[in-house]
Design a protein around this motif. Structure first.
Motif, PDB file in Angstrom:
ATOM      1  N   LYS A   1      23.195  31.941  90.719  1.00  0.00           N
ATOM      2  CA  LYS A   1      22.273  31.286  89.791  1.00  0.00           C
ATOM      3  C   LYS A   1      22.372  29.786  90.026  1.00  0.00           C
ATOM      4  O   LYS A   1      23.298  29.312  90.684  1.00  0.00           O
ATOM      5  N   GLU A   2      21.408  29.043  89.479  1.00  0.00           N
ATOM      6  CA  GLU A   2      21.512  27.596  89.575  1.00  0.00           C
ATOM      7  C   GLU A   2      22.650  27.143  88.681  1.00  0.00           C
ATOM      8  O   GLU A   2      22.771  27.577  87.534  1.00  0.00           O
ATOM      9  N   LEU A   3      23.491  26.277  89.215  1.00  0.00           N
ATOM     10  CA  LEU A   3      24.637  25.799  88.458  1.00  0.00           C
ATOM     11  C   LEU A   3      24.237  24.611  87.595  1.00  0.00           C
ATOM     12  O   LEU A   3      23.320  23.855  87.929  1.00  0.00           O
ATOM     13  N   ARG A   4      24.943  24.454  86.501  1.00  0.00           N
ATOM     14  CA  ARG A   4      24.643  23.410  85.526  1.00  0.00           C
ATOM     15  C   ARG A   4      24.851  22.027  86.137  1.00  0.00           C
ATOM     16  O   ARG A   4      25.891  21.733  86.725  1.00  0.00           O
ATOM     17  N   LYS A   5      23.830  21.185  86.009  1.00  0.00           N
ATOM     18  CA  LYS A   5      23.892  19.825  86.540  1.00  0.00           C
ATOM     19  C   LYS A   5      25.016  19.060  85.860  1.00  0.00           C
ATOM     20  O   LYS A   5      25.239  19.204  84.657  1.00  0.00           O
ATOM     21  N   ASP A   6      25.754  18.278  86.626  1.00  0.00           N
ATOM     22  CA  ASP A   6      26.880  17.447  86.196  1.00  0.00           C
ATOM     23  C   ASP A   6      28.143  18.249  85.863  1.00  0.00           C
ATOM     24  O   ASP A   6      29.131  17.674  85.413  1.00  0.00           O
ATOM     25  N   ALA A   7      28.130  19.559  86.070  1.00  0.00           N
ATOM     26  CA  ALA A   7      29.325  20.373  85.829  1.00  0.00           C
ATOM     27  C   ALA A   7      30.375  20.084  86.902  1.00  0.00           C
ATOM     28  O   ALA A   7      30.048  19.769  88.045  1.00  0.00           O
ATOM     29  N   TYR A   8      31.633  20.173  86.518  1.00  0.00           N
ATOM     30  CA  TYR A   8      32.741  20.055  87.460  1.00  0.00           C
ATOM     31  C   TYR A   8      33.213  21.459  87.805  1.00  0.00           C
ATOM     32  O   TYR A   8      33.333  22.321  86.931  1.00  0.00           O
ATOM     33  N   LEU A   9      33.496  21.676  89.075  1.00  0.00           N
ATOM     34  CA  LEU A   9      33.986  22.978  89.528  1.00  0.00           C
ATOM     35  C   LEU A   9      35.301  22.827  90.259  1.00  0.00           C
ATOM     36  O   LEU A   9      35.508  21.862  91.001  1.00  0.00           O
ATOM     37  N   ARG A  10      36.175  23.812  90.071  1.00  0.00           N
ATOM     38  CA  ARG A  10      37.350  23.980  90.929  1.00  0.00           C
ATOM     39  C   ARG A  10      36.908  24.994  91.972  1.00  0.00           C
ATOM     40  O   ARG A  10      36.506  26.109  91.647  1.00  0.00           O
ATOM     41  N   VAL A  11      36.965  24.580  93.234  1.00  0.00           N
ATOM     42  CA  VAL A  11      36.479  25.408  94.328  1.00  0.00           C
ATOM     43  C   VAL A  11      37.694  25.868  95.142  1.00  0.00           C
ATOM     44  O   VAL A  11      38.540  25.063  95.507  1.00  0.00           O
ATOM     45  N   TYR A  12      37.763  27.164  95.402  1.00  0.00           N
ATOM     46  CA  TYR A  12      38.876  27.746  96.152  1.00  0.00           C
ATOM     47  C   TYR A  12      38.438  27.930  97.600  1.00  0.00           C
ATOM     48  O   TYR A  12      37.427  28.575  97.869  1.00  0.00           O
ATOM     49  N   VAL A  13      39.211  27.362  98.528  1.00  0.00           N
ATOM     50  CA  VAL A  13      38.836  27.346  99.942  1.00  0.00           C
ATOM     51  C   VAL A  13      39.927  28.015 100.759  1.00  0.00           C
ATOM     52  O   VAL A  13      41.104  27.660 100.664  1.00  0.00           O
ATOM     53  N   LYS A  14      39.510  28.983 101.562  1.00  0.00           N
ATOM     54  CA  LYS A  14      40.415  29.638 102.515  1.00  0.00           C
ATOM     55  C   LYS A  14      39.875  29.316 103.900  1.00  0.00           C
ATOM     56  O   LYS A  14      38.763  29.719 104.240  1.00  0.00           O
ATOM     57  N   GLY A  15      40.653  28.567 104.684  1.00  0.00           N
ATOM     58  CA  GLY A  15      40.167  28.110 105.987  1.00  0.00           C
ATOM     59  C   GLY A  15      39.044  27.117 105.749  1.00  0.00           C
ATOM     60  O   GLY A  15      39.244  26.098 105.094  1.00  0.00           O
ATOM     61  N   ASN A  16      37.860  27.426 106.248  1.00  0.00           N
ATOM     62  CA  ASN A  16      36.695  26.566 106.010  1.00  0.00           C
ATOM     63  C   ASN A  16      35.688  27.207 105.067  1.00  0.00           C
ATOM     64  O   ASN A  16      34.590  26.691 104.884  1.00  0.00           O
ATOM     65  N   ASP A  17      36.034  28.343 104.489  1.00  0.00           N
ATOM     66  CA  ASP A  17      35.100  29.086 103.647  1.00  0.00           C
ATOM     67  C   ASP A  17      35.490  29.007 102.175  1.00  0.00           C
ATOM     68  O   ASP A  17      36.657  29.148 101.815  1.00  0.00           O
ATOM     69  N   VAL A  18      34.486  28.817 101.331  1.00  0.00           N
ATOM     70  CA  VAL A  18      34.706  28.848  99.890  1.00  0.00           C
ATOM     71  C   VAL A  18      34.778  30.311  99.476  1.00  0.00           C
ATOM     72  O   VAL A  18      33.866  31.086  99.731  1.00  0.00           O
ATOM     73  N   SER A  19      35.878  30.692  98.858  1.00  0.00           N
ATOM     74  CA  SER A  19      36.058  32.091  98.461  1.00  0.00           C
ATOM     75  C   SER A  19      35.748  32.327  96.988  1.00  0.00           C
ATOM     76  O   SER A  19      35.460  33.452  96.588  1.00  0.00           O
ATOM     77  N   SER A  20      35.796  31.268  96.181  1.00  0.00           N
ATOM     78  CA  SER A  20      35.557  31.419  94.750  1.00  0.00           C
ATOM     79  C   SER A  20      35.410  30.037  94.127  1.00  0.00           C
ATOM     80  O   SER A  20      35.750  29.029  94.749  1.00  0.00           O
ATOM     81  N   TYR A  21      34.904  30.006  92.910  1.00  0.00           N
ATOM     82  CA  TYR A  21      34.835  28.749  92.157  1.00  0.00           C
ATOM     83  C   TYR A  21      34.837  29.061  90.678  1.00  0.00           C
ATOM     84  O   TYR A  21      34.556  30.176  90.259  1.00  0.00           O
ATOM     85  N   GLN A  22      35.163  28.042  89.875  1.00  0.00           N
ATOM     86  CA  GLN A  22      35.089  28.179  88.430  1.00  0.00           C
ATOM     87  C   GLN A  22      34.833  26.804  87.827  1.00  0.00           C
ATOM     88  O   GLN A  22      35.289  25.786  88.347  1.00  0.00           O
ATOM     89  N   GLU A  23      34.074  26.787  86.742  1.00  0.00           N
ATOM     90  CA  GLU A  23      33.798  25.519  86.070  1.00  0.00           C
ATOM     91  C   GLU A  23      35.042  25.065  85.318  1.00  0.00           C
ATOM     92  O   GLU A  23      35.765  25.880  84.739  1.00  0.00           O
ATOM     93  N   VAL A  24      35.295  23.753  85.358  1.00  0.00           N
ATOM     94  CA  VAL A  24      36.424  23.164  84.645  1.00  0.00           C
ATOM     95  C   VAL A  24      35.931  21.970  83.839  1.00  0.00           C
ATOM     96  O   VAL A  24      34.866  21.411  84.106  1.00  0.00           O
ATOM     97  N   GLN A  25      36.701  21.582  82.865  1.00  0.00           N
ATOM     98  CA  GLN A  25      36.402  20.398  82.072  1.00  0.00           C
ATOM     99  C   GLN A  25      36.937  19.165  82.794  1.00  0.00           C
ATOM    100  O   GLN A  25      37.876  19.254  83.589  1.00  0.00           O
ATOM    101  N   VAL A  26      36.369  18.009  82.506  1.00  0.00           N
ATOM    102  CA  VAL A  26      36.796  16.773  83.157  1.00  0.00           C
ATOM    103  C   VAL A  26      38.289  16.524  82.908  1.00  0.00           C
ATOM    104  O   VAL A  26      38.986  15.985  83.759  1.00  0.00           O
ATOM    105  N   SER A  27      38.788  16.944  81.757  1.00  0.00           N
ATOM    106  CA  SER A  27      40.211  16.763  81.434  1.00  0.00           C
ATOM    107  C   SER A  27      41.131  17.601  82.329  1.00  0.00           C
ATOM    108  O   SER A  27      42.323  17.321  82.417  1.00  0.00           O
ATOM    109  N   GLU A  28      40.597  18.609  83.002  1.00  0.00           N
ATOM    110  CA  GLU A  28      41.394  19.471  83.880  1.00  0.00           C
ATOM    111  C   GLU A  28      41.449  18.957  85.316  1.00  0.00           C
ATOM    112  O   GLU A  28      42.163  19.521  86.144  1.00  0.00           O
TER     113      GLU A  28
END
Length: 122
Positions: free
Chosen positions: A81-108
């Motif tokens: 889906k389209e992701l929320r504009k200005d959202a921060y994400l923690r992106v999980y990377v294995k090698g050069n590929d993104v395997s997962s992500y999750q939205e986080v708060q700026v405080s995180e």
């Protein structure tokens, strides 16, 4: 007879533990490096059809991400889906590929990544 019951109990406990682990842990995140990004652009809409003719829509993002030490890396990943504009994400990377992500708060956000992301906004 007693050894059989103990063995059966151990096997059941291990199986139940495995099921609980699989349900609660995203294996795509195990052993992955973590980067942080901010959604500051629209995703590129991509349409695909399955063999049955069903249409699938996803959105591709290419963003600059920063690890906890502020090291930069260009990351490309897709979302269902389209992701929320200005959202921060923690992106999980294995090698050069993104395997997962999750939205986080700026405080995180780690301090180094937060500084780089805030500097990139300007």
């Amino acid at each position: 007879m007693k050894k059989g019951i103990i063995t059966l109990a151990v096997v059941v406990i291990v199986l139940v533990g495995f099921v609980v682990f699989i349900q609660n842990v995203n294996v795509n995140r195990l052993g992955a490096q973590q980067y942080y990004v901010q959604i500051n652009q629209d995703g590129k809409r991509m349409e695909d059809k399955s063999d049955s003719g069903e249409k699938h829509v996803s959105y591709e993002y290419t963003l600059e991400g920063f690890d906890a030490k502020g090291k930069e890396k260009s990351l490309t990943f897709t979302a269902g889906k389209e992701l929320r504009k200005d959202a921060y994400l923690r992106v999980y990377v294995k090698g050069n590929d993104v395997s997962s992500y999750q939205e986080v708060q700026v405080s995180e956000l780690p301090e180094q990544a937060k500084q780089k992301l805030e500097g990139a906004e300007k």
